[in-house]
Structures are given as structure tokens and as C-alpha cells.
Design a protein around this motif. Structure first.
Motif, PDB file in Angstrom:
ATOM      1  N   ALA A 124      53.258 -30.122   6.376  1.00 33.33           N
ATOM      2  CA  ALA A 124      54.009 -30.138   7.449  1.00 33.33           C
ATOM      3  C   ALA A 124      53.534 -31.294   8.231  1.00 33.33           C
ATOM      4  CB  ALA A 124      53.482 -28.657   8.296  1.00 33.33           C
ATOM      5  N   THR A 125      52.730 -32.288   7.911  1.00 32.62           N
ATOM      6  CA  THR A 125      52.462 -33.353   8.611  1.00 32.62           C
ATOM      7  C   THR A 125      53.504 -34.573   8.175  1.00 32.62           C
ATOM      8  OG1 THR A 125      50.997 -34.240   6.926  1.00 32.62           O
ATOM      9  CG2 THR A 125      50.250 -32.762   8.820  1.00 32.62           C
ATOM     10  N   ARG A 126      53.614 -35.857   8.617  1.00 32.21           N
ATOM     11  CA  ARG A 126      54.194 -36.884   7.843  1.00 32.21           C
ATOM     12  C   ARG A 126      54.034 -37.387   6.588  1.00 32.21           C
ATOM     13  NH1 ARG A 126      53.298 -41.488  12.057  1.00 32.21           N
ATOM     14  NH2 ARG A 126      53.417 -40.011  13.702  1.00 32.21           N
ATOM     15  N   LEU A 127      52.942 -36.396   5.994  1.00 33.76           N
ATOM     16  CA  LEU A 127      52.765 -36.643   4.725  1.00 33.76           C
ATOM     17  C   LEU A 127      53.784 -36.213   3.834  1.00 33.76           C
ATOM     18  CD1 LEU A 127      50.735 -37.853   2.390  1.00 33.76           C
ATOM     19  CD2 LEU A 127      49.525 -35.557   2.207  1.00 33.76           C
ATOM     20  N   SER A 128      54.758 -37.088   2.889  1.00 33.99           N
ATOM     21  CA  SER A 128      55.651 -36.570   2.038  1.00 33.99           C
ATOM     22  C   SER A 128      55.355 -35.702   0.727  1.00 33.99           C
ATOM     23  CB  SER A 128      56.817 -37.772   1.778  1.00 33.99           C
ATOM     24  OG  SER A 128      56.053 -38.615   0.690  1.00 33.99           O
ATOM     25  N   ARG A 129      56.058 -34.918   0.378  1.00 31.32           N
ATOM     26  CA  ARG A 129      55.930 -34.269  -1.000  1.00 31.32           C
ATOM     27  C   ARG A 129      55.394 -35.306  -1.907  1.00 31.32           C
ATOM     28  NH1 ARG A 129      59.256 -28.734  -2.202  1.00 31.32           N
ATOM     29  NH2 ARG A 129      59.157 -27.925  -0.178  1.00 31.32           N
ATOM     30  N   LEU A 169      57.943 -24.058  -1.614  1.00 32.44           N
ATOM     31  CA  LEU A 169      56.423 -23.956  -1.737  1.00 32.44           C
ATOM     32  C   LEU A 169      56.391 -22.534  -2.199  1.00 32.44           C
ATOM     33  CD1 LEU A 169      56.043 -26.657  -0.666  1.00 32.44           C
ATOM     34  CD2 LEU A 169      54.256 -25.613   0.820  1.00 32.44           C
ATOM     35  N   LEU A 215      47.008 -37.498  10.164  1.00 29.44           N
ATOM     36  CA  LEU A 215      48.484 -37.410   9.342  1.00 29.44           C
ATOM     37  C   LEU A 215      49.498 -36.803  10.426  1.00 29.44           C
ATOM     38  CD1 LEU A 215      47.122 -35.418   6.199  1.00 29.44           C
ATOM     39  CD2 LEU A 215      47.731 -37.724   6.612  1.00 29.44           C
ATOM     40  N   ARG A 216      49.156 -36.318  11.542  1.00 29.26           N
ATOM     41  CA  ARG A 216      50.410 -36.224  12.412  1.00 29.26           C
ATOM     42  C   ARG A 216      50.368 -37.634  13.263  1.00 29.26           C
ATOM     43  NH1 ARG A 216      48.138 -30.951  13.799  1.00 29.26           N
ATOM     44  NH2 ARG A 216      49.101 -29.430  12.184  1.00 29.26           N
ATOM     45  N   GLY A 217      49.702 -38.747  13.026  1.00 26.54           N
ATOM     46  CA  GLY A 217      49.906 -40.060  13.725  1.00 26.54           C
ATOM     47  C   GLY A 217      48.917 -40.179  14.982  1.00 26.54           C
ATOM     48  N   LEU A 228      43.963 -33.815   9.875  1.00 30.75           N
ATOM     49  CA  LEU A 228      45.420 -33.251  10.355  1.00 30.75           C
ATOM     50  C   LEU A 228      45.730 -34.000  11.525  1.00 30.75           C
ATOM     51  CD1 LEU A 228      45.115 -29.503  10.001  1.00 30.75           C
ATOM     52  CD2 LEU A 228      46.308 -31.287   8.682  1.00 30.75           C
ATOM     53  N   VAL A 244      59.853 -35.712   6.583  1.00 31.97           N
ATOM     54  CA  VAL A 244      58.810 -36.506   6.827  1.00 31.97           C
ATOM     55  C   VAL A 244      59.049 -36.891   8.327  1.00 31.97           C
ATOM     56  CG1 VAL A 244      57.392 -38.617   6.708  1.00 31.97           C
ATOM     57  CG2 VAL A 244      57.998 -36.790   4.627  1.00 31.97           C
ATOM     58  N   HIS A 246      58.653 -34.038  10.853  1.00 29.88           N
ATOM     59  CA  HIS A 246      57.298 -33.740  11.012  1.00 29.88           C
ATOM     60  C   HIS A 246      56.464 -34.808  11.985  1.00 29.88           C
ATOM     61  CE1 HIS A 246      57.293 -31.466   6.993  1.00 29.88           C
ATOM     62  NE2 HIS A 246      58.111 -30.847   7.987  1.00 29.88           N
ATOM     63  N   LYS A 247      57.082 -35.973  12.292  1.00 33.27           N
ATOM     64  CA  LYS A 247      56.374 -36.882  13.292  1.00 33.27           C
ATOM     65  C   LYS A 247      56.506 -36.200  14.483  1.00 33.27           C
ATOM     66  CE  LYS A 247      57.164 -41.001  10.481  1.00 33.27           C
ATOM     67  NZ  LYS A 247      57.978 -42.094  10.294  1.00 33.27           N
ATOM     68  N   TYR A 307      52.166 -27.953  13.733  1.00 29.63           N
ATOM     69  CA  TYR A 307      52.073 -26.671  13.267  1.00 29.63           C
ATOM     70  C   TYR A 307      50.961 -25.887  12.912  1.00 29.63           C
ATOM     71  CZ  TYR A 307      53.185 -23.339   9.296  1.00 29.63           C
ATOM     72  OH  TYR A 307      53.262 -22.264   8.431  1.00 29.63           O
ATOM     73  N   ALA A 360      40.001 -39.615   6.795  1.00 26.60           N
ATOM     74  CA  ALA A 360      41.267 -39.033   7.304  1.00 26.60           C
ATOM     75  C   ALA A 360      42.380 -39.843   7.121  1.00 26.60           C
ATOM     76  CB  ALA A 360      41.021 -39.213   8.872  1.00 26.60           C
ATOM     77  N   TRP A 371      65.276 -29.921   5.829  1.00 26.20           N
ATOM     78  CA  TRP A 371      64.969 -30.315   4.094  1.00 26.20           C
ATOM     79  C   TRP A 371      65.054 -31.768   3.976  1.00 26.20           C
ATOM     80  CZ3 TRP A 371      62.556 -27.450   0.601  1.00 26.20           C
ATOM     81  CH2 TRP A 371      62.818 -27.881  -0.711  1.00 26.20           C
ATOM     82  N   LYS A 372      66.176 -32.287   4.287  1.00 24.21           N
ATOM     83  CA  LYS A 372      66.199 -33.555   3.945  1.00 24.21           C
ATOM     84  C   LYS A 372      65.312 -34.588   4.696  1.00 24.21           C
ATOM     85  CE  LYS A 372      71.036 -33.290   2.702  1.00 24.21           C
ATOM     86  NZ  LYS A 372      72.323 -33.156   3.480  1.00 24.21           N
ATOM     87  N   ARG A 404      60.361 -31.865  -5.523  1.00 27.51           N
ATOM     88  CA  ARG A 404      61.127 -32.147  -4.219  1.00 27.51           C
ATOM     89  C   ARG A 404      62.253 -31.122  -3.817  1.00 27.51           C
ATOM     90  NH1 ARG A 404      62.629 -32.303  -0.276  1.00 27.51           N
ATOM     91  NH2 ARG A 404      63.459 -33.601   1.001  1.00 27.51           N
ATOM     92  N   LEU A 410      60.369 -26.125   8.500  1.00 25.38           N
ATOM     93  CA  LEU A 410      59.501 -27.043   8.281  1.00 25.38           C
ATOM     94  C   LEU A 410      59.622 -27.682   7.159  1.00 25.38           C
ATOM     95  CD1 LEU A 410      56.206 -25.253   9.190  1.00 25.38           C
ATOM     96  CD2 LEU A 410      56.985 -27.319  10.298  1.00 25.38           C
ATOM     97  N   GLY A 411      60.838 -27.437   6.470  1.00 24.14           N
ATOM     98  CA  GLY A 411      61.147 -28.013   5.091  1.00 24.14           C
ATOM     99  C   GLY A 411      60.396 -27.632   3.876  1.00 24.14           C
ATOM    100  N   LEU A 412      59.592 -26.573   4.013  1.00 21.38           N
ATOM    101  CA  LEU A 412      58.655 -26.005   2.638  1.00 21.38           C
ATOM    102  C   LEU A 412      59.632 -25.021   2.101  1.00 21.38           C
ATOM    103  CD1 LEU A 412      55.600 -25.266   4.943  1.00 21.38           C
ATOM    104  CD2 LEU A 412      56.162 -27.193   3.647  1.00 21.38           C
TER     105      LEU A 412
END
Lengths: 540, 238
Positions: free
Chosen positions: A389-394, A538, B107-109, B104, B76, B79-80, B84, A290, B72-73, A534, B54-56
């Protein structure tokens, strides 16, 4: 059978580009080898030298099979038969999996079978098209070899037998794939299992040849072990040297048993299910899984383990051949001459080992490409979306995949140098420095980095083309390594391959400069690709 | 948390793919503590909007903000604060549902262990099965349990109940009511009108990438006899 016609039309529509291109490339490239090889090795003096060398060369026996006679047909056999065999085996298995198990996995099969279609019609259609393509392949190769070579280089009978043997070899692998897709649930597992079977069959045949002996009539007779492998059946026809038709019966017999068995298994299972039951797993993720790194490793693990086993096996086999080979080299001048053409300048064994190390390195490059192309698979399937969509950056997502793949590659490179060096040290009286061999393996690391760089660059800028570009480049590099020394291509063409710039350690000293240039190139590509990634949407 | 702080704001948001306009000056505002229904025919631009938020996807023009920031900027960072559920639920076929929920969640904390256990029980989901063996509804549940066991201020749910049976639909509604009670904000894209009527304080209807209606449920009940009548009139009008 209801629905077969529809299924066949669907397959032909989906693969309307792939199939003709594949067929043309396979046939034309094989036929084109004839004038190319003839120009360089066509005269009888050269053929005699090669024959004497190969007749005594155990590594050659293992990799290319025996050279049966000092004839052009025999040269053509060792230079092409097994390699084109590999191509045909992979094409047939990938094709059958794509149109059977993959359809079931995506659910498309379910929808199609709910129409007016017999439940076996998908498998029938896939096999009909695969066999059809193999027949065209047989006709193409037969006609091609007939036109360019008969009767000067080989008889008309030889040309057609060769085509038919290769075509039937395709039948055999299509039939094996038809069996395997009944057993496992996912297309990925099926492809992995089949790639493993192809590799094993290749090695088993190599062992059979290696342990064989020369018979009274001057032909090399492999031991019975070769008969366990379809590659052994392929060779047994000796189409271009001493043609025999009866080995075709073995292949035909196999197909006649395997295909009905596949249908029987299909009838015994549910649509979408495998015969090997899906196992129940953990209710909770382990701590390490995880984390971003743990998950990336999990996704890359199977690719790594498969290739690592292959690379180590290859290093072990080459290492064990060395004592035998050193005896041969001591007694044969022509063997020395041959090994010199591999680019060596001094001691024979290190030169030979350097050449073998490079072949093993190509396997590591293939691993790197397969590993890094997962990026796109994760993105287009929508799985990356969940993570991004989580706190994982691209940036981190991409970086972790690249890092895991490169670290895996480095481990493999070090291992193949280490295993090769250790085995030579243990089994022969040649003195080797194991550290030197390990470093020699690792000196190819910038080549892996270059491939990752190229992929990331395209992943950022042109994601849909990235996989194609990097696999095509890999194909070019393999082609250069294997065929270019034979064809004596121009230097600028050779320079397209990164391997042309890396010193072939350990026989040559490692040169730092080209490694740094490759490293810098890959850094620039990775940076450009990452910035582009970046800044793009997607894409599915 | 009944202040009027804007959690999501789209103004004249435009997104084009080549020559196709997926969003065309689209407006929507979601305030803190609100359960906001997001309706529209298939292909109207709901998922595109959510992906921009979501900045995707990168917006072409206009503004889109989450918690006052640019998704977009500051992807991360933002997303905290959210969880989703995607419209197409697709995870790794060889991992189990339980593993995916944990991954998941982490990764969401971090996820709320109590809620995880509770949700698995309510949704009757077996976490030991490999993802590839789940049915459509159960796949949806994996994504739902993963999202709802995270303790975050904002939940973005893209057609989260499209594969659920009526019983599970009830469970879902109960859980969303709980989130509402706790002052959370929810953006709920859905085709199930009864669900929207039962849960939402406000609805935005999108068609061809444009906002065609934006009502509080109270306004709606005054002006139209039912959500369905409004829905059909807005979907059909040219």
C-alpha cells in the motif's frame, strides 16, 4: 490434569492429516529400503568390499557412521540410521514447537488457558501426542524390520531394538524441544535454535566417530565426544549388528531429567514470555533499513547467516578430511573402486571433492528454498499488504526478495568452493587451483535459479501450494542425489533432478549448455509467475 | 480545498470470491477535503472495498477510482498520495515500533519529523520495543503514527481505533480534526459511532456488500434522531 484431554483432541484434529502421513512415510520408506538395498548389495562379496572400504574411510565415518561388520545389517545401519534419525529429530521438534510456543505466540494458548485448563496442560498434551507418535513409530519399524528381515538378515531382537531406539530418539528430541520453547519467545527462533542443535549434534557425533578407533572385537569405538550427542546414543545401540540394550538407559535418563526441567521452567515464567528477556531495540531505523532493499535484506538476513555458517562448516570439515583420505586411497584398491562409482573418471581426490561439493550445494539449495518461501509467509501474515500500500510495487517487492536470496546463494556457492579448495591446498600436498574450485561452486547457480523459478511460478498461479511444491521437489532432488546411485534408477527418473545435468566440477569441465537451459527455464518460470502475481488478489 | 473533486469513487463495484459476493454493485463517493465515515456490520465488505481501492484485490465488475485513476493499474502512482492503516495490524515481530514507523514513512516518500515526534508523544508510544511485545492498542498506534506522520492528500483508515483507550481515542480525534483543517481527505471505517458523529461530514453504510445509506451528517441529523438509530435500523432491516 484439567484440559489435557481437550488439548490432545485439538492437536489430533489440527494434525489429522500430517501425523498419519508422516508416520506412514517414515516407517514404510525405511522398511522399503531393505529389499532395495538387498537387491543391489545383498551378496556377501559386495558386502565384504564395502566393509573394507568403509572401515578405512574417514569421510564415510563422518557422514554415515562406522560399518561394523560385512553384514547386511551393518550396511542398512550406515545407509539409513542417521538420516532417518534426522527426519525423526526434525519432526519431533517442529511438532512440539507448533503446539506450544507457536500457540502462545498467536495468542491461542491464552484463550485456551482461560478456560478450564491447567497452565501446563498444553505442554503435557504436546508431549503425550509426540511420545505417542514415537511409540507408534517404534512399533511400526520394529514390526516392519521383523517381517522383511528376521531371521535371515538380522535377529528378531535386532529388529525390535532398532524400532525402539529410533522411537526413543524421538522422545529425546521432543524433550529438548520442550526445554527450548521455554527459553525463547518466538516459534521461529525456537525452530532455528533447534535446527542448529540438531545440526551440531550430528557434527559432534561425526567428530566422535572420526577420532575413534577399532577395538579388539572388530567394532569401531567412537571417542567419548559422541556421548555428548543424542546421535551418538542412537548409534551406540548397534541394533542391527551387535545389539546392546543399555544405551537406551542414557536416552531414558536424559528424557527423565529434561521433561521435569521443562515443566519447572514453564512454571517459572509468564504465558507468552520467554526466560531470555526480549531486548530493547532502536527508536529509529538506520538509513539502510528504511529502503526496500535494506528491509528485504533484514528479513532474509538470519536465514542467510544460519545456512552460510552451516555451509562453511561443512566445507571446512570436508577439506580437513582430505589429507587423511589421500593416504587411505593410496593404499586401498577398493577405496578407488568405490570412489569410481561416485561418477568419477580420473583423479580420485577431485572426484571425491566434486561429490562432496554437490552435497554442500544441496545445503545451499535448502537455503534458497527457505529464503524464497518467505514471500508467501509475508503475504499470508498481512505484512506484505502494508508494504504494497506504499509506493513499493508488487514487481519490485517480489524481485528484491528473489534477488537477495539468489545473491546470498551465489555468495555461499562461491564460499564453499573457495573454502574447500583453499583447505585442500593448505593441508595436503595435492595441488589445487582455488579459482577453479570457486567457479565449480558457482557453476551450480542455475540450479538455485531453477528452484526460485519454480517457487515464483507457483506463487503467482497457486500461492497456497507453492511452498509444498518446491519443498517436495527439493526432497525429490535430495533423494535422487543420495539414493539413486545406489539403486541404479532409470535415466529418465534421474533426469528429473537438475543436478543430473550439471557437470560435477571441478573433476569434470563445466558444461555451459545445460546451465543455459536451466537458466532459461527459470527465467520463463519467473516471468510467468510474476505476471500471474501482478494479476491476482492478495490472499491470506 | 472545498471544491467538489471526487477523490474516491465506486460505482456498481462488485467483487466475488468464488461463489461468494463480497461486494454487490456497491456505490460510494468521497470528495476532496471530506472526512467520510464508512460503517457497516462485521463482514459487510468494508475491508474488501478498501483493499480494492488500494489495488490489493482485483474488482470483478463496476468501477473503482482513486483521484480519477484505476487503483489496479496505477497502484504505485496512487500510493504516493495516500497513507493506509490496515484493520489487522501485523508487522515484523523482531523490528521495533520506531523502525517500522521509519520504514513505512520512507516507503511513502518521507515522513514529517516534527509530526513523528509529536505523535509518539501524544500517543504515549515507546518506539524502542520490539513489535511482538506491544499490546493490541500499541500495535494499532504504530500503524497510526506511521500513517499520520506522512504528509499526503488522502488517509485510508480501517477501524484504526478499535484497540485504543478513551484517552487515546481523544488524541486520535484531535489529530483527524487537524487533518481536516489542513484540507486532507479521510476515509474512516469505524464501529465507534460517537467518533463518526464527531468527525465525519458524510457517512456511507454498507451491508451485505450493498450501499444501504449515504448521507451528509446534516441530512442525517434532520431525518434521524441519532446515528445510532439509523445505524440499527439499517443493520437490522431485511
Amino acid at each position: 490434569m484439567a484440559g489435557v484431554g481437550t488439548f490432545i483432541r485439538l492437536i489430533l484434529r489440527r494434525d489429522r492429516v500430517k501425523l498419519p502421513v508422516w508416520l506412514l512415510v517414515t516407517v514404510l520408506s525405511l522398511v522399503a529400503m531393505v529389499p532395495l538395498l538387498k537387491e543391489t548389495y545383498g551378496d556377501s562379496a559386495t558386502l565384504h568390499t564395502l566393509y573394507q572400504t568403509f572401515a578405512l574411510n574417514p569421510a564415510g565415518l563422518f557422514l554415515t557412521g562406522p560399518m561394523d561388520a560385512p553384514s547386511f545389517g551393518a550396511l542398512m545401519t550406515i545407509e539409513t540410521t542417521l538420516w532417518w534419525g534426522l527426519l525423526i529429530a526434525f519432526m519431533n521438534t517442529l511438532f512440539v514447537v507448533r503446539h506450544t510456543r507457536q500457540n502462545e505466540e498467536t495468542g491461542a494458548q491464552e484463550l485456551l488457558l482461560s478456560g478450564r485448563a491447567h497452565r501446563a496442560s498444553g505442554l503435557v498434551a504436546a508431549l503425550v501426542v509426540a511420545f505417542g507418535v514415537d511409540v507408534l513409530l517404534a512399533l511400526g519399524i520394529g514390526a516392519g524390520l521383523h517381517m522383511v528381515g528376521a531371521p535371515e538378515l538380522w535377529s528378531v531382537e535386532s529388529a525390535w531394538l532398532h524400532g525402539i531406539t529410533l522411537g526413543l530418539f524421538g522422545f529425546v528430541w521432543a524433550a529438548i524441544a520442550a526445554l527450548v520453547v521455554q527459553l525463547v519467545e518466538s516459534a521461529r527462533s525456537a525452530n532455528g535454535l533447534l535446527a542448529g542443535l540438531i545440526g551440531t549434534a550430528f557434527v559432534v557425533r561425526g567428530i566422535g566417530d572420526f577420532m575413534g578407533s577399532t577395538s579388539a572385537n572388530g567394532l569401531h569405538e567412537p571417542t567419548v565426544v559422541s556421548w555428548l550427542s543424542p546421535f551418538g546414543w542412537l548409534q551406540a545401540a548397534r541394533s542391527l549388528t551387535a545389539p546392546e540394550w543399555w544405551p537406551l538407559l542414557v536416552s531414558l535418563g536424559f528424557v527423565a531429567v529434561a521433561v521435569p526441567l521443562a515443566f519447572w521452567l514453564l512454571g517459572a515464567r509468564d504465558v507468552g514470555a520467554g526466560l531470555l528477556p526480549a531486548r530493547i531495540g532502536r527508536a529509529r531505523a538506520k538509513q539502510w533499513l528504511a529502503t526496500p532493499l535494506g528491509l528485504t535484506w533484514k528479513l532474509q538476513k538470519n536465514i542467510f547467516i544460519g545456512w552460510c555458517a552451516g555451509v562453511v562448516a561443512m566445507a571446512v570439515i570436508v577439506g580437513m578430511l582430505v589429507p587423511e583420505m589421500s593416504r587411505v586411497f593410496e593404499s586401498s584398491e577398493s577405496a578407488k573402486a568405490m570412489i569410481m562409482t561416485m561418477g568419477g573418471n580420473g583423479a580420485l581426490i577431485p572426484t571425491f571433492l566434486s561429490a562432496m561439493l554437490m552435497i554442500t550445494v544441496l545445503m545451499v539449495v535448502a537455503y534458497t528454498v527457505q529464503g524464497i518461501t518467505r514471500l508467501r509467509a509475508e503475504e499470508s501474515s498481512g505484512r506484505a499488504e502494508n508494504l504494497l500500500a506504499t509506493r513499493l510495487s508488487r514487481f519490485k517487492w517480489l524481485g528484491l526478495h528473489a534477488a537477495v536470496v539468489l545473491a546470498g546463494g551465489a555468495v555461499m556457492l562461491a564460499l564453499c568452493g573457495f573454502v574447500l579448495g583453499s583447505l585442500v591446498a593448505v593441508t595436503s600436498d595435492i595441488s589445487v587451483n582455488v579459482v577453479e574450485y570457486t567457479l565449480a561452486g558457482l557453476s551450480y547457480f542455475p540450479v538455485l535459479a531453477l528452484f526460485v523459478g519454480l517457487y515464483v511460478l507457483f506463487f503467482g498461479l497457486l500461492p497456497r501450494a507453492a511452498g509444498l511444491v518446491v519443498w517436495a521437489y527439493f526432497g525429490l532432488v535430495v533423494f535422487m542425489s543420495w539414493i539413486a546411485p545406489l539403486l541404479q534408477l532409470d535415466q529418465w527418473m534421474m533426469n528429473l533432478s537438475p543436478l543430473a545435468h550439471v557437470a560435477s566440477a571441478p573433476s569434470e569441465a563445466i558444461r555451459l549448455e545445460p546451465l543455459l537451459v536451466l537458466g532459461a527455464l527459470s527465467l520463463v518460470s519467473v516471468a510467468t509467475g510474476t505476471v500471474a502475481w501482478r494479476n491476482r488478489n492478495l490472499q491470506s | 480545498m472545498t471544491d467538489n473533486k471526487e477523490i474516491i469513487s465506486c460505482q456498481k463495484l462488485t467483487k466475488t470470491f468464488g461463489s461468494v459476493k463480497a461486494l454487490d454493485e456497491f456505490d460510494m463517493t468521497v470528495r476532496a477535503g471530506e472526512v467520510h465515515g464508512f460503517l457497516g456490520p462485521n463482514g459487510a465488505g468494508k475491508s474488501t472495498t478498501i483493499r480494492v481501492l488500494l489495488g490489493l484485490l482485483k474488482k470483478t465488475r463496476g468501477t473503482a477510482t482513486l483521484f480519477g485513476k484505476d487503483p489496479w493499474k496505477d497502484a504505485v502512482e496512487l500510493h504516493k498520495k495516500l497513507a493506509y492503516v490496515p484493520g489487522d495490524v501485523n508487522f515484523w515481530p523482531n523490528l521495533t515500533g520506531g523502525e517500522i514507523i521509519d520504514i513505512l514513512g520512507r516507503l511513502r516518500g518521507g515522513l514529517d519529523e516534527k509530526r513523528r515526534t509529536h505523535l509518539l508523544e501524544c500517543f504515549e508510544l515507546d518506539p524502542t520495543k520490539k513489535f511482538r511485545t506491544y499490546s493490541k492498542g500499541n500495535r494499532q498506534k504504530v500503524a497510526l503514527v506511521a500513517a499520520l506522520s506522512s504528509d499526503v492528500p488522502l488517509y485510508i483508515l480501517d477501524e484504526p481505533t478499535s484497540g485504543l483507550d478513551p484517552l487515546m481515542e481523544q488524541v486520535f480525534q484531535t489529530e483527524i480534526q487537524k487533518l481536516k483543517g489542513a484540507g486532507k481527505t479521510v476515509l474512516l471505517s469505524s464501529h465507534i459511532l460517537s467518533e463518526v458523529e464527531a468527525l465525519c461530514d458524510r457517512v456511507t453504510i454498507i451491508r451485505d456488500g450493498k450501499t444501504v445509506a449515504d448521507y451528509t451528517l446534516a441530512e442525517l441529523q434532520k431525518e434521524h434522531e441519532s446515528l445510532e438509530a439509523l445505524f440499527l435500523s439499517k443493520y437490522e432491516e431485511k
